[in-house]
Scaffold this active site. Structure first.
Site, PDB file in Angstrom:
ATOM      1  N   ASP A   1      -9.570   5.769  -2.645  1.00 55.43           N
ATOM      2  CA  ASP A   1      -8.435   6.216  -3.458  1.00 55.43           C
ATOM      3  C   ASP A   1      -8.971   6.874  -4.729  1.00 55.43           C
ATOM      4  OD1 ASP A   1      -9.415   4.043  -4.870  1.00 55.43           O
ATOM      5  OD2 ASP A   1      -7.427   3.519  -5.627  1.00 55.43           O
TER       6      ASP A   1
ATOM      7  N   GLU B   1       0.820  -1.211   0.000  1.00 54.61           N
ATOM      8  CA  GLU B   1       0.000   0.000   0.000  1.00 54.61           C
ATOM      9  C   GLU B   1       0.855   1.262   0.000  1.00 54.61           C
ATOM     10  OE1 GLU B   1      -2.971   0.363  -0.683  1.00 54.61           O
ATOM     11  OE2 GLU B   1      -3.644  -1.714  -0.568  1.00 54.61           O
TER      12      GLU B   1
ATOM     13  N   TYR C   1      -6.463   6.917   3.621  1.00 51.58           N
ATOM     14  CA  TYR C   1      -6.631   5.843   2.646  1.00 51.58           C
ATOM     15  C   TYR C   1      -5.908   4.579   3.102  1.00 51.58           C
ATOM     16  CZ  TYR C   1      -5.512   2.553  -0.859  1.00 51.58           C
ATOM     17  OH  TYR C   1      -5.324   1.355  -1.472  1.00 51.58           O
TER      18      TYR C   1
END
Length: 364
Positions: free
Chosen positions: A134, A35, A116
């Site tokens: 996102d 991520e 996020y």
DNA sequence: TACCCGTGGGA
DNA sequence: TTCCCAAGGGT
């Protein structure tokens, strides 16, 4: 809606190096690492970086024990190097705590983890009911709900829409990935593939025929140009002189060839009468006075908020002079073959190709 | 809030 | 060539 998307995901989910196979619980370390790497970076670009990181540092303990220099060297080429600095800092926190926090607030407190990423880790790694919003999800929601408000002003509205769509979902981790994957493969920015979209029937933009216009965006500012000079000094054995940049800011903690300041608005490359004066000033500032440099070309490099144009200079250096040059300014001589052991940003490798045209593509 | 922070690939 | 934009965060 939720069942339609999950059913579509079960059939079409892509294979990714960090993604667990269906039914398997993913490794939180893999989820977190991927991520961070995927922030503003494409899946295709991240792939080989992720694999190299995991092979070299199999867990957060190993990554925490690494030096920042090694992490930056492994990150070199991915860009946004604050991510690597935060990654390393985060690894130390998590290693000391004995594992990743399993709450949104705990995740949000980690370096480099924002709204996020916290939601993505919470849902994907721990199957907690968090909604990760996102750029993909924003675009999908803007279309499904036909939200005309332009980005970025529409972000709060889009976040609420996403939360409503994802409310009380049965499989939070899969839904998070499905939501993004829908935007990445079907509900793409231009010419979305509505004919094969699991949400076609409930999409308001599609019903109105405006799916290609959404989301609206406020115009961006023009990108200014900054000019500078970069000096590649080379010994007879072809090793080059590098120096470490300041720990923070642009290319923070990375290595570079000595450069002038990068000035906005003033073309210091032009052939005006004072060009030589400027160059002498730049050289003197870096302690390279008196060297005989040859101009070997100009490189242009695009960054997010400016375009960089660097005049590239080259000089061959011998014995005792080389030792003196490496004495100060945190500089050192490095062989071309060991350059990859240092965190050298792409812009500097681009400059080096003017000296050694065969050289130095990353990942090769 | 608006700006800072990289890079590469596709249209 | 030029523009867009990609699983954003920090300040």
């Amino acid at each position: 809606m939720q069942k339609a998307l999950l059913a579509w995901y079960d059939r079409h989910r892509r294979v990714m190096p960090w993604r667990a196979t269906a039914g398997q619980r993913p490794d939180p370390y893999h989820v977190w690492l991927s991520e961070i790497m995927l922030q503003q970076t494409t899946v295709a670009t991240v792939g080989p970086y992720f694999s190299r990181f995991v092979a070299r540092w199999p867990g957060v303990q190993q990554l925490a024990a690494a030096s920042l220099d090694d992490v930056l060297a492994a990150w070199a080429g991915l860009g946004y190097y604050a991510r690597a600095r935060n990654l390393h800092a985060c690894a130390k926190v998590v290693a000391k705590a004995g594992g990743f926090p399993e709450t949104i607030d705990g995740l949000l407190a980690l370096p480099g983890v924002g709204p996020y990423t916290a939601a993505a880790i919470a849902s994907i790694a721990f199957d907690l009911p968090a909604v990760a919003v996102d750029g993909n999800v924003e675009r999908v929601v803007a279309r499904v709900l036909a939200i005309e408000e332009p980005l970025p002003a529409a972000k709060p509205l889009l976040r609420m829409g996403a939360a409503e769509i994802a409310a009380k979902v049965a499989r939070p981790g899969d839904f998070t990935q499905a939501f993004m994957e829908l935007g990445a493969t079907i509900c793409i920015p231009r010419n979305p593939q509505c004919g094969i979209c699991p949400w076609q029937k409930t999409c308001r933009a599609y019903a109105l025929g405006i799916q290609n216009e959404l989301p609206h965006k406020t115009p961006k500012k023009a990108r200014p140009v900054r000019y500078g000079h970069v000096y590649i000094l080379q010994r007879a054995d072809q090793s080059v002189l590098i120096e470490k940049r300041e720990a923070k800011g642009l290319y923070g903690g990375m290595y570079q060839f000595p450069t002038s300041v990068w000035q906005s608005g003033v073309d210091t490359h032009s052939n005006g009468t004072d060009t030589k004066v400027r160059q002498e000033a730049n050289i003197a500032r870096k302690g390279l006075t008196g060297r005989d440099f040859a101009a070997i070309g100009e490189i242009r490099h695009i960054l997010t908020h400016f375009e960089l144009r660097l005049q590239v200079w080259h000089s061959t250096v011998t014995g005792t002079v080389a030792k003196d040059l490496a004495a100060g300014n945190n500089r050192k001589w490095v062989g071309l073959k060991t350059l990859e052991d240092y965190g050298i940003p792409t812009v500097m490798l681009k400059a080096l190709t003017l000296v050694a045209p065969q050289g130095r593509r990353r990942n090769g």
